[in-house]
Design a protein around this motif. Structure first.
Motif, mmCIF file in Angstrom:
data_model
loop_
_atom_site.group_PDB
_atom_site.id
_atom_site.type_symbol
_atom_site.label_atom_id
_atom_site.label_comp_id
_atom_site.label_asym_id
_atom_site.label_seq_id
_atom_site.Cartn_x
_atom_site.Cartn_y
_atom_site.Cartn_z
ATOM 1 N N PHE A 34 0.662 -1.091 0.035
ATOM 2 C CA PHE A 34 -0.013 -0.009 -0.041
ATOM 3 C C PHE A 34 0.627 1.227 0.035
ATOM 4 C CE2 PHE A 34 -2.201 -3.192 2.470
ATOM 5 C CZ PHE A 34 -3.513 -3.047 1.752
ATOM 6 N N THR A 35 0.125 2.248 -0.798
ATOM 7 C CA THR A 35 1.067 3.467 -0.439
ATOM 8 C C THR A 35 0.563 3.893 1.253
ATOM 9 O OG1 THR A 35 -0.855 4.806 -0.881
ATOM 10 C CG2 THR A 35 0.879 4.264 -2.459
ATOM 11 N N GLY A 36 1.324 4.755 2.002
ATOM 12 C CA GLY A 36 0.927 5.248 3.118
ATOM 13 C C GLY A 36 -0.425 5.785 3.212
ATOM 14 N N TYR A 37 -0.811 6.454 2.116
ATOM 15 C CA TYR A 37 -2.238 7.258 1.966
ATOM 16 C C TYR A 37 -3.376 6.141 1.965
ATOM 17 C CZ TYR A 37 -6.237 9.566 0.332
ATOM 18 O OH TYR A 37 -7.721 10.100 0.118
ATOM 19 N N ASP A 38 -2.922 5.055 1.233
ATOM 20 C CA ASP A 38 -3.904 4.026 1.094
ATOM 21 C C ASP A 38 -3.907 3.122 2.242
ATOM 22 O OD1 ASP A 38 -4.515 4.753 -1.618
ATOM 23 O OD2 ASP A 38 -3.169 3.386 -2.488
ATOM 24 N N ALA A 39 -2.849 2.939 3.065
ATOM 25 C CA ALA A 39 -3.054 2.431 4.221
ATOM 26 C C ALA A 39 -3.667 3.345 5.143
ATOM 27 C CB ALA A 39 -1.434 2.321 4.715
ATOM 28 N N GLY A 40 -4.079 4.511 4.891
ATOM 29 C CA GLY A 40 -4.980 5.398 5.972
ATOM 30 C C GLY A 40 -4.098 6.594 6.470
ATOM 31 N N ILE A 41 -2.945 6.916 6.304
ATOM 32 C CA ILE A 41 -2.331 8.103 6.839
ATOM 33 C C ILE A 41 -2.573 9.410 5.859
ATOM 34 C CG2 ILE A 41 -0.065 9.123 7.324
ATOM 35 C CD1 ILE A 41 1.002 6.307 7.508
ATOM 36 N N ILE A 42 -3.347 10.137 6.576
ATOM 37 C CA ILE A 42 -4.012 11.276 6.074
ATOM 38 C C ILE A 42 -3.353 12.435 6.805
ATOM 39 C CG2 ILE A 42 -6.060 12.424 5.582
ATOM 40 C CD1 ILE A 42 -7.415 9.585 6.437
ATOM 41 N N THR A 43 -3.117 13.627 5.962
ATOM 42 C CA THR A 43 -2.259 14.639 6.597
ATOM 43 C C THR A 43 -2.764 16.022 6.073
ATOM 44 O OG1 THR A 43 -0.741 14.807 4.483
ATOM 45 C CG2 THR A 43 -0.250 13.299 6.330
ATOM 46 N N ASP A 44 -2.225 17.003 6.732
ATOM 47 C CA ASP A 44 -2.522 18.207 6.027
ATOM 48 C C ASP A 44 -1.866 18.604 4.775
ATOM 49 O OD1 ASP A 44 0.216 18.817 6.693
ATOM 50 O OD2 ASP A 44 -0.297 19.971 8.430
ATOM 51 N N SER A 45 -1.966 19.774 4.302
ATOM 52 C CA SER A 45 -1.377 19.832 2.798
ATOM 53 C C SER A 45 0.096 20.706 2.718
ATOM 54 C CB SER A 45 -2.301 20.434 1.992
ATOM 55 O OG SER A 45 -3.714 20.053 1.967
ATOM 56 N N ARG A 46 0.577 20.505 4.027
ATOM 57 C CA ARG A 46 1.954 20.980 3.744
ATOM 58 C C ARG A 46 2.878 19.549 3.024
ATOM 59 N NH1 ARG A 46 5.115 22.182 9.054
ATOM 60 N NH2 ARG A 46 6.579 22.719 7.593
ATOM 61 N N TYR A 47 2.914 19.758 1.695
ATOM 62 C CA TYR A 47 3.333 18.563 0.790
ATOM 63 C C TYR A 47 4.615 18.095 1.367
ATOM 64 C CZ TYR A 47 -0.639 20.218 -1.818
ATOM 65 O OH TYR A 47 -1.983 20.548 -2.166
ATOM 66 N N ASP A 67 -3.128 14.103 1.368
ATOM 67 C CA ASP A 67 -3.929 15.041 2.185
ATOM 68 C C ASP A 67 -5.591 14.553 2.128
ATOM 69 O OD1 ASP A 67 -5.024 15.868 -0.171
ATOM 70 O OD2 ASP A 67 -3.965 18.008 -0.009
ATOM 71 N N THR A 68 -6.359 15.437 2.576
ATOM 72 C CA THR A 68 -7.768 14.924 2.583
ATOM 73 C C THR A 68 -8.279 14.876 1.195
ATOM 74 O OG1 THR A 68 -8.268 17.443 3.070
ATOM 75 C CG2 THR A 68 -8.359 15.861 5.169
ATOM 76 N N LEU A 69 -7.524 15.607 0.236
ATOM 77 C CA LEU A 69 -8.339 15.367 -1.210
ATOM 78 C C LEU A 69 -7.393 14.257 -1.843
ATOM 79 C CD1 LEU A 69 -8.561 19.178 -2.037
ATOM 80 C CD2 LEU A 69 -10.480 17.729 -1.252
ATOM 81 N N GLY A 70 -6.794 13.628 -1.107
ATOM 82 C CA GLY A 70 -5.850 12.578 -1.716
ATOM 83 C C GLY A 70 -4.792 12.845 -2.505
ATOM 84 N N ARG A 71 -4.358 14.070 -2.436
ATOM 85 C CA ARG A 71 -2.931 14.739 -2.969
ATOM 86 C C ARG A 71 -1.708 14.043 -2.373
ATOM 87 N NH1 ARG A 71 -5.361 20.740 -3.673
ATOM 88 N NH2 ARG A 71 -5.349 20.403 -1.431
ATOM 89 N N ILE A 72 -0.813 13.444 -2.894
ATOM 90 C CA ILE A 72 0.453 13.037 -2.251
ATOM 91 C C ILE A 72 1.046 14.097 -1.515
ATOM 92 C CG2 ILE A 72 2.739 12.135 -2.777
ATOM 93 C CD1 ILE A 72 1.423 10.637 -5.084
ATOM 94 N N THR A 73 1.339 13.764 0.038
ATOM 95 C CA THR A 73 2.149 14.382 0.561
ATOM 96 C C THR A 73 3.292 13.538 1.211
ATOM 97 O OG1 THR A 73 0.763 13.841 2.638
ATOM 98 C CG2 THR A 73 0.378 15.933 1.408
ATOM 99 N N THR A 74 4.367 14.328 1.792
ATOM 100 C CA THR A 74 5.460 13.506 2.391
ATOM 101 C C THR A 74 5.583 14.022 3.846
ATOM 102 O OG1 THR A 74 7.131 14.896 1.466
ATOM 103 C CG2 THR A 74 6.644 13.175 0.348
ATOM 104 N N LEU A 75 6.169 13.406 4.748
ATOM 105 C CA LEU A 75 6.374 13.294 5.926
ATOM 106 C C LEU A 75 7.647 14.046 6.325
ATOM 107 C CD1 LEU A 75 4.723 10.056 7.457
ATOM 108 C CD2 LEU A 75 3.786 12.272 7.029
ATOM 109 N N GLY A 76 8.405 14.636 5.421
ATOM 110 C CA GLY A 76 9.743 15.173 5.784
ATOM 111 C C GLY A 76 10.789 14.093 5.460
ATOM 112 N N ARG A 77 12.086 14.646 5.396
ATOM 113 C CA ARG A 77 13.214 13.703 5.020
ATOM 114 C C ARG A 77 13.307 12.640 6.228
ATOM 115 N NH1 ARG A 77 16.388 14.373 0.878
ATOM 116 N NH2 ARG A 77 16.519 11.881 1.098
#
Ligand code: ADP
Ligand code: ASP
Ligand code: MG
Length: 461
Positions: free
Chosen positions: A145-158, A194-204
């Motif tokens: 799974f991608t992190g998003y598909d596994a359920g990790i939903i974030t703000d939009s600070r990409y 993010d909440t709209l399903g756009r890819i974000t990352t959690l920082g290096r």
């Protein structure tokens, strides 16, 4: 093109993962993967060059073909014919997707945080299917799974997103809990949505954080971080050859170490584990039988005053000054809230007793934003007269819960750094008394770290 690793080393590492997971057949396991060595760095730098028009379409295509060939070689090395076929199809699909994005960036000539996160997400999106396929080949049923598909939903600070905690905890649990009973989910570290399903990352270094988030969501018994050294060390082994592995460390010490540049852990990765009291182990993929480091709530009978020395480079010291600041309340507060508005992370703060200046340390990448916002907020120049900066500094921190109540640590720090002929630009102690940190010129960082490590750690051994 030179990546930081080779297909052979990648294949060995993934084979190691299969062995480790295979040996835990009685346990429910989730695997969180990072990109192959050097791939994220390469995606970052190529995207930057492409946006500046420095690569032709042909060069973009050849970069992609080399990148994918490296992954295909690893997959061919590890996967059975049936598993390989599926993974090669996925790689092919990703290769076309990446080509479209990179060529798009070339045409637009612009790289936004959103497109950067999208491009660098390919590191983990390419490694996860290979790891999952390799597990299937060695008899461990797996899906990825991608992190998003596994359920990790974030703000939009990409590029440095924060999970929306409650929904992430619930969704990850829902998505993974049942699967865990009869298979091993492989989740891409670092990337989320993010909440709209756009890819974000959690920082290096964010794969560690992904593992901690997933661990907290599924109430894991332990989170194990596998890396390329024998655990958390007393300092960065690349800078100080006397670095030793730390057997046990507390959450708070590990957090301080990571915050002040100990690259072995993502700074936020301890928080979820700490909240749920989940022990974290840091171990070496190349030496799985070694004890590694255990991170726990409190360490009883810690003998050391200072447990680790960390080094953070790429920092900038900003000094805000003006005699008008004396006795005027709220200058510091106004400065900090201005920086917070711009989401600038403040690493250290110090105010001279005359109140005529405030020094703060920030990450160098935030310098322009910081100068702009501070000069804008104090535009009348009655209070703040000058904003100066030095953008080649490093923070060296000595860390240890044993410093609490121990006198003379700061004095020893000063003495040993000055004996090494290094000038200290600023010093601060965290209110938790778990760290004392000082700022030095970046060119002196190694010398200062060596001196402090020798003074507080090697001499004691
Ligand atoms: P990974 O790819 O496994 O996440 P990282 O490169 O993110 O590995 O982190 C591991 C590296 O961190 C080590 O190879 C080491 O050079 C560096 N490092 C810096 N400080 C420390 C420390 N205190 N303890 C261990 N490793 C450290
Ligand atoms: N691949 C990402 C990075 O290089 C995440 C990680 O390695 O943890 O930052
Ligand atoms: Mg890492």
């Amino acid at each position: 093109m030179k990546f930081g690793g080779t297909s052979l080393a990648d294949a060995q590492r993934i084979a190691g993962v299969c062995k480790i997971v295979g040996s835990r057949s009685g346990d429910e396991v989730v695997v969180v993967v990072s990109a192959l060595a050097g791939v994220t760095d390469m995606l970052f730098s190529q995207a930057q060059k492409i946006s500046e028009g420095k690569l032709t379409e042909e060069e973009i295509k050849s970069f992609i073909s080399e990148l994918f060939e490296r992954h295909r070689v690893v997959a061919r090395e590890l996967l059975s014919e049936k598993d390989l076929e599926l993974v090669l199809m996925e790689l092919e699909r990703f290769s076309l997707e990446l080509e479209k994005i990179l060529i798009g960036i070339r045409y637009v000539g612009e790289l936004t945080p959103r497109s950067t996160a999208y491009v660098v997400s390919f590191g983990e999106r390419l490694s996860a299917p290979i790891v999952s396929g390799a597990l299937n080949t060695c008899g461990v049923k797996s899906v990825w799974f991608t992190g998003y598909d596994a359920g990790i939903i974030t703000d939009s600070r990409y590029e440095k997103a924060s999970p929306i905690w409650e929904s992430t905890m619930q969704t990850v649990k829902q998505r993974l809990e049942n699967l865990l009973k009869d298979s091993v989910p492989v989740v891409t570290g670092f990337i989320s949505g993010d909440t709209l399903g756009r890819i974000t990352t959690l920082g290096r270094g964010g794969s560690d954080y992904t593992a901690a988030i997933v661990g907290a969501a599924i109430d894991a018994e332990e989170v194990w971080i596998w890396t390329d050294v024998d655990g958390i060390m007393t300092t960065d082994p690349r800078l100080v050859s006397e670095a030793q592995t730390i057997p046990v460390i507390s959450y708070i010490e590990a957090m301080e170490l990571a915050f002040f540049g100990g690259k072995v852990l993502h700074p936020k990765s301890i928080e979820p584990a700490m909240e749920k009291g989940v022990p974290v182990r840091v171990k070496n993929t190349f030496n799985p039988d070694g004890p590694g480091t255990l991170i726990v709530k409190d360490q009883e009978k810690a003998r050391e005053v200072v447990k680790a020395v960390s080094v953070m480079t790429h920092a900038t010291l900003v000094t805000i000054s003006g005699v008008g600041m004396i006795g005027v309340p709220g200058v510091a507060a106004k400065t900090f809230s201005a920086l917070a508005e711009e989401k600038i992370n403040i690493l250290m703060i110090s105010q001279g007793s005359s109140e005529a200046n405030i020094s703060i340390v920030i990450e160098s990448q935030d310098l322009d934003k910081a100068i702009n916002i501070v000069t804008e907020k104090f535009a009348d120049r009655d209070i703040v007269r000058r904003v100066d900066y030095n953008n080649d500094v490093a923070i060296i921190a000595v860390i240890g819960a044993g410093m609490k109540g121990t006198k003379g640590v700061a004095a020893r720090l000063f003495t040993s750094v000055s004996k090494a002929d290094v000038n200290v630009l600023m010093i601060a102690q965290g209110s938790s008394e778990v760290n004392i940190s000082c700022v030095v010129e970046e060119k002196d960082a190694k010398k200062a770290a060596q001196a402090l490590h020798h003074e507080f750690i090697t001499k004691k051994a």
